[in-house]
Design a protein around this motif. Structure first.
Motif, PDB file in Angstrom:
ATOM      1  N   ARG A  38      45.588  39.312  36.444  1.00 16.62           N
ATOM      2  CA  ARG A  38      46.677  40.293  36.512  1.00 16.62           C
ATOM      3  C   ARG A  38      46.696  40.999  37.871  1.00 16.62           C
ATOM      4  O   ARG A  38      47.765  41.378  38.370  1.00 16.62           O
ATOM      5  CB  ARG A  38      46.543  41.316  35.390  1.00 16.62           C
ATOM      6  CG  ARG A  38      45.241  42.083  35.378  1.00 16.62           C
ATOM      7  CD  ARG A  38      45.171  43.116  34.259  1.00 16.62           C
ATOM      8  NE  ARG A  38      43.866  43.724  34.150  1.00 16.62           N
ATOM      9  CZ  ARG A  38      43.424  44.673  34.983  1.00 16.62           C
ATOM     10  NH1 ARG A  38      44.194  45.104  35.979  1.00 16.62           N
ATOM     11  NH2 ARG A  38      42.216  45.186  34.826  1.00 16.62           N
ATOM     12  N   VAL A  39      45.530  41.190  38.478  1.00 15.87           N
ATOM     13  CA  VAL A  39      45.460  41.829  39.796  1.00 15.87           C
ATOM     14  C   VAL A  39      46.082  40.925  40.855  1.00 15.87           C
ATOM     15  O   VAL A  39      46.858  41.380  41.710  1.00 15.87           O
ATOM     16  CB  VAL A  39      43.999  42.162  40.158  1.00 15.87           C
ATOM     17  CG1 VAL A  39      43.910  42.705  41.581  1.00 15.87           C
ATOM     18  CG2 VAL A  39      43.419  43.158  39.163  1.00 15.87           C
ATOM     19  N   LEU A  40      45.776  39.643  40.797  1.00 14.36           N
ATOM     20  CA  LEU A  40      46.326  38.693  41.763  1.00 14.36           C
ATOM     21  C   LEU A  40      47.832  38.546  41.595  1.00 14.36           C
ATOM     22  O   LEU A  40      48.577  38.486  42.584  1.00 14.36           O
ATOM     23  CB  LEU A  40      45.636  37.338  41.610  1.00 14.36           C
ATOM     24  CG  LEU A  40      44.156  37.297  41.971  1.00 14.36           C
ATOM     25  CD1 LEU A  40      43.547  35.964  41.589  1.00 14.36           C
ATOM     26  CD2 LEU A  40      43.957  37.574  43.454  1.00 14.36           C
ATOM     27  N   VAL A  41      48.299  38.495  40.358  1.00 16.28           N
ATOM     28  CA  VAL A  41      49.734  38.370  40.096  1.00 16.28           C
ATOM     29  C   VAL A  41      50.463  39.611  40.600  1.00 16.28           C
ATOM     30  O   VAL A  41      51.515  39.517  41.258  1.00 16.28           O
ATOM     31  CB  VAL A  41      49.995  38.153  38.593  1.00 16.28           C
ATOM     32  CG1 VAL A  41      51.485  38.243  38.293  1.00 16.28           C
ATOM     33  CG2 VAL A  41      49.450  36.794  38.153  1.00 16.28           C
ATOM     34  N   GLN A  42      49.917  40.784  40.303  1.00 15.69           N
ATOM     35  CA  GLN A  42      50.548  42.027  40.760  1.00 15.69           C
ATOM     36  C   GLN A  42      50.544  42.115  42.284  1.00 15.69           C
ATOM     37  O   GLN A  42      51.534  42.526  42.905  1.00 15.69           O
ATOM     38  CB  GLN A  42      49.818  43.230  40.163  1.00 15.69           C
ATOM     39  CG  GLN A  42      50.449  44.575  40.548  1.00 15.69           C
ATOM     40  CD  GLN A  42      49.657  45.746  40.023  1.00 15.69           C
ATOM     41  OE1 GLN A  42      48.426  45.769  40.104  1.00 15.69           O
ATOM     42  NE2 GLN A  42      50.341  46.726  39.456  1.00 15.69           N
ATOM     43  N   MET A  43      49.463  41.713  42.889  1.00 17.72           N
ATOM     44  CA  MET A  43      49.356  41.744  44.348  1.00 17.72           C
ATOM     45  C   MET A  43      50.404  40.834  44.974  1.00 17.72           C
ATOM     46  O   MET A  43      51.047  41.196  45.979  1.00 17.72           O
ATOM     47  CB  MET A  43      47.945  41.307  44.744  1.00 17.72           C
ATOM     48  CG  MET A  43      47.614  41.447  46.210  1.00 17.72           C
ATOM     49  SD  MET A  43      45.850  41.033  46.467  1.00 17.72           S
ATOM     50  CE  MET A  43      45.782  41.041  48.261  1.00 17.72           C
ATOM     51  N   ARG A  44      50.598  39.676  44.390  1.00 13.79           N
ATOM     52  CA  ARG A  44      51.589  38.734  44.912  1.00 13.79           C
ATOM     53  C   ARG A  44      52.997  39.311  44.802  1.00 13.79           C
ATOM     54  O   ARG A  44      53.811  39.166  45.726  1.00 13.79           O
ATOM     55  CB  ARG A  44      51.485  37.412  44.157  1.00 13.79           C
ATOM     56  CG  ARG A  44      52.237  36.276  44.807  1.00 13.79           C
ATOM     57  CD  ARG A  44      52.016  34.986  44.061  1.00 13.79           C
ATOM     58  NE  ARG A  44      52.782  33.899  44.666  1.00 13.79           N
ATOM     59  CZ  ARG A  44      52.957  32.722  44.104  1.00 13.79           C
ATOM     60  NH1 ARG A  44      52.422  32.449  42.918  1.00 13.79           N
ATOM     61  NH2 ARG A  44      53.673  31.787  44.708  1.00 13.79           N
ATOM     62  N   ARG A  45      53.301  39.981  43.715  1.00 14.36           N
ATOM     63  CA  ARG A  45      54.618  40.595  43.546  1.00 14.36           C
ATOM     64  C   ARG A  45      54.843  41.717  44.548  1.00 14.36           C
ATOM     65  O   ARG A  45      55.931  41.872  45.102  1.00 14.36           O
ATOM     66  CB  ARG A  45      54.754  41.131  42.128  1.00 14.36           C
ATOM     67  CG  ARG A  45      54.883  40.059  41.042  1.00 14.36           C
ATOM     68  CD  ARG A  45      54.846  40.676  39.667  1.00 14.36           C
ATOM     69  NE  ARG A  45      54.980  39.678  38.614  1.00 14.36           N
ATOM     70  CZ  ARG A  45      54.711  39.898  37.342  1.00 14.36           C
ATOM     71  NH1 ARG A  45      54.292  41.107  36.947  1.00 14.36           N
ATOM     72  NH2 ARG A  45      54.860  38.938  36.442  1.00 14.36           N
ATOM     73  N   ARG A  46      53.803  42.487  44.798  1.00 16.00           N
ATOM     74  CA  ARG A  46      53.934  43.639  45.692  1.00 16.00           C
ATOM     75  C   ARG A  46      54.043  43.239  47.158  1.00 16.00           C
ATOM     76  O   ARG A  46      54.427  44.059  47.996  1.00 16.00           O
ATOM     77  CB  ARG A  46      52.752  44.585  45.490  1.00 16.00           C
ATOM     78  CG  ARG A  46      52.773  45.314  44.148  1.00 16.00           C
ATOM     79  CD  ARG A  46      51.579  46.233  44.012  1.00 16.00           C
ATOM     80  NE  ARG A  46      51.552  47.208  45.083  1.00 16.00           N
ATOM     81  CZ  ARG A  46      50.436  47.612  45.697  1.00 16.00           C
ATOM     82  NH1 ARG A  46      49.266  47.072  45.358  1.00 16.00           N
ATOM     83  NH2 ARG A  46      50.477  48.517  46.649  1.00 16.00           N
ATOM     84  N   LEU A  47      53.681  42.002  47.484  1.00 14.90           N
ATOM     85  CA  LEU A  47      53.857  41.546  48.862  1.00 14.90           C
ATOM     86  C   LEU A  47      55.309  41.675  49.305  1.00 14.90           C
ATOM     87  O   LEU A  47      55.592  41.980  50.465  1.00 14.90           O
ATOM     88  CB  LEU A  47      53.417  40.082  48.994  1.00 14.90           C
ATOM     89  CG  LEU A  47      51.922  39.795  48.976  1.00 14.90           C
ATOM     90  CD1 LEU A  47      51.671  38.287  48.928  1.00 14.90           C
ATOM     91  CD2 LEU A  47      51.232  40.391  50.205  1.00 14.90           C
ATOM     92  N   VAL A  48      56.232  41.447  48.387  1.00 13.31           N
ATOM     93  CA  VAL A  48      57.660  41.491  48.711  1.00 13.31           C
ATOM     94  C   VAL A  48      58.129  42.922  48.913  1.00 13.31           C
ATOM     95  O   VAL A  48      58.880  43.225  49.838  1.00 13.31           O
ATOM     96  CB  VAL A  48      58.482  40.804  47.603  1.00 13.31           C
ATOM     97  CG1 VAL A  48      59.968  40.900  47.905  1.00 13.31           C
ATOM     98  CG2 VAL A  48      58.067  39.342  47.453  1.00 13.31           C
ATOM     99  N   SER A  49      57.659  43.828  48.061  1.00 15.49           N
ATOM    100  CA  SER A  49      58.179  45.194  48.081  1.00 15.49           C
ATOM    101  C   SER A  49      57.410  46.139  48.990  1.00 15.49           C
ATOM    102  O   SER A  49      57.967  47.113  49.496  1.00 15.49           O
ATOM    103  CB  SER A  49      58.191  45.773  46.659  1.00 15.49           C
ATOM    104  OG  SER A  49      56.872  45.801  46.124  1.00 15.49           O
ATOM    105  N   ASP A  50      56.133  45.866  49.231  1.00 15.91           N
ATOM    106  CA  ASP A  50      55.326  46.809  50.004  1.00 15.91           C
ATOM    107  C   ASP A  50      54.203  46.087  50.749  1.00 15.91           C
ATOM    108  O   ASP A  50      53.019  46.364  50.539  1.00 15.91           O
ATOM    109  CB  ASP A  50      54.741  47.873  49.061  1.00 15.91           C
ATOM    110  CG  ASP A  50      54.378  49.153  49.806  1.00 15.91           C
ATOM    111  OD1 ASP A  50      54.430  49.145  51.053  1.00 15.91           O
ATOM    112  OD2 ASP A  50      54.036  50.144  49.145  1.00 15.91           O
ATOM    113  N   LEU A  51      54.573  45.162  51.606  1.00 17.04           N
ATOM    114  CA  LEU A  51      53.597  44.346  52.331  1.00 17.04           C
ATOM    115  C   LEU A  51      52.575  45.171  53.113  1.00 17.04           C
ATOM    116  O   LEU A  51      51.371  44.929  52.996  1.00 17.04           O
ATOM    117  CB  LEU A  51      54.322  43.374  53.260  1.00 17.04           C
ATOM    118  CG  LEU A  51      53.452  42.518  54.195  1.00 17.04           C
ATOM    119  CD1 LEU A  51      52.483  41.660  53.389  1.00 17.04           C
ATOM    120  CD2 LEU A  51      54.326  41.643  55.092  1.00 17.04           C
TER     121      LEU A  51
END
Length: 244
Positions: free
Chosen positions: A113-126
């Motif tokens: 879940r941490v990796l998935v969330q991190m990947r999503r946040r790359l788009v919104s808050d790199l």
């Protein structure tokens, strides 16, 4: 070793480019040495990580190769050596792990879940994602000595592509050689920080235990970037193993 022709393949970690190896790479300039660096660009899918390394090894075909890998680069080096060991004289790896994602067989990994969330946040808050990751790379002693701030000023690449970072994260999420590592038939020299929380020491211990030719060195107060925070010590460590 004399004048034997040799090749060095330098592979960086996730979120970094070949510049992370620049200081050490400049120290190896004997006549006939050939240096090839890897950068994580154009990663249109997770498989691109291993393909980039395989292409680099193909270019070095016929020359004894010494592979320097850090973090994701260390994992890609292990994977490449498992499938294509021909010509590889040794792996010299910092921050390596046999798996990155948590599982019952590998409790030292990151939760999915941490990796998935991190990947999503790359788009919104790199910038925030990279800053948080960077902070975790350094031990508390290294932070007191200013290494985190120096990395942010000098080491952190300025232009990072979200697509490349995302594909790299997915590669890490899928990567595992826990079951295959005992088949690796090249010398592997592991350097690990005792305070590494990106790739915890348990992973390096497992590698050293299962690798047929694995040797582990631990620097107790170091984090995930021991070769960068202690360059002179690292050069001596590397020189002793390559030129012995």
């Amino acid at each position: 070793m004399g004048s034997e022709r040799r090749a060095f393949l330098w592979i960086p970690g996730w979120g970094a480019d070949s510049g992370v190896w620049s200081a050490e790479r400049r120290r190896w300039n004997a006549p006939g040495d050939w240096h090839l660096t890897v950068n994580w660009t154009s990663l249109d899918r997770p498989e691109s990580v291993r393909e980039i390394v395989w292409k680099a090894l193909h270019r070095l075909s016929g020359i004894p190769v010494y592979i320097l890998g850090w973090s994701m680069g260390a994992m890609a080096a292990l994977e490449a050596a498992l499938s294509r060991p021909e010509g590889i004289r040794g792996l010299y790896l910092a921050g390596a792990a046999p798996q990155f994602r948590y599982s019952r067989d590998y409790p030292a990994g990151w939760r999915d879940r941490v990796l998935v969330q991190m990947r999503r946040r790359l788009v919104s808050d790199l910038p925030k994602v990279l800053a948080a990751f960077d902070r975790r790379m350094f031990s508390r002693w290294e932070c007191v000595d200013g290494w985190f701030e120096q990395w942010r000023r000098e080491g952190r690449p300025r232009m990072m592509n979200v697509g490349d970072l995302s594909a790299g994260l997915e590669y890490l999420r899928r990567f595992s050689i826990v079951k295959e590592v005992s088949r690796l038939r090249v010398p592997v020299h592991l350097l690990h920080g005792g305070e590494d929380v990106i790739a915890p020491l348990q992973g390096a211990d497992l590698l050293a235990e299962r690798l047929p030719e694995g040797r582990l060195t631990i620097w107790e107060k170091a984090g995930h970037l021991p070769f960068w925070t202690q360059p002179e010590r690292f050069h001596q460590w590397l020189k002793e193993r390559i030129e012995s």
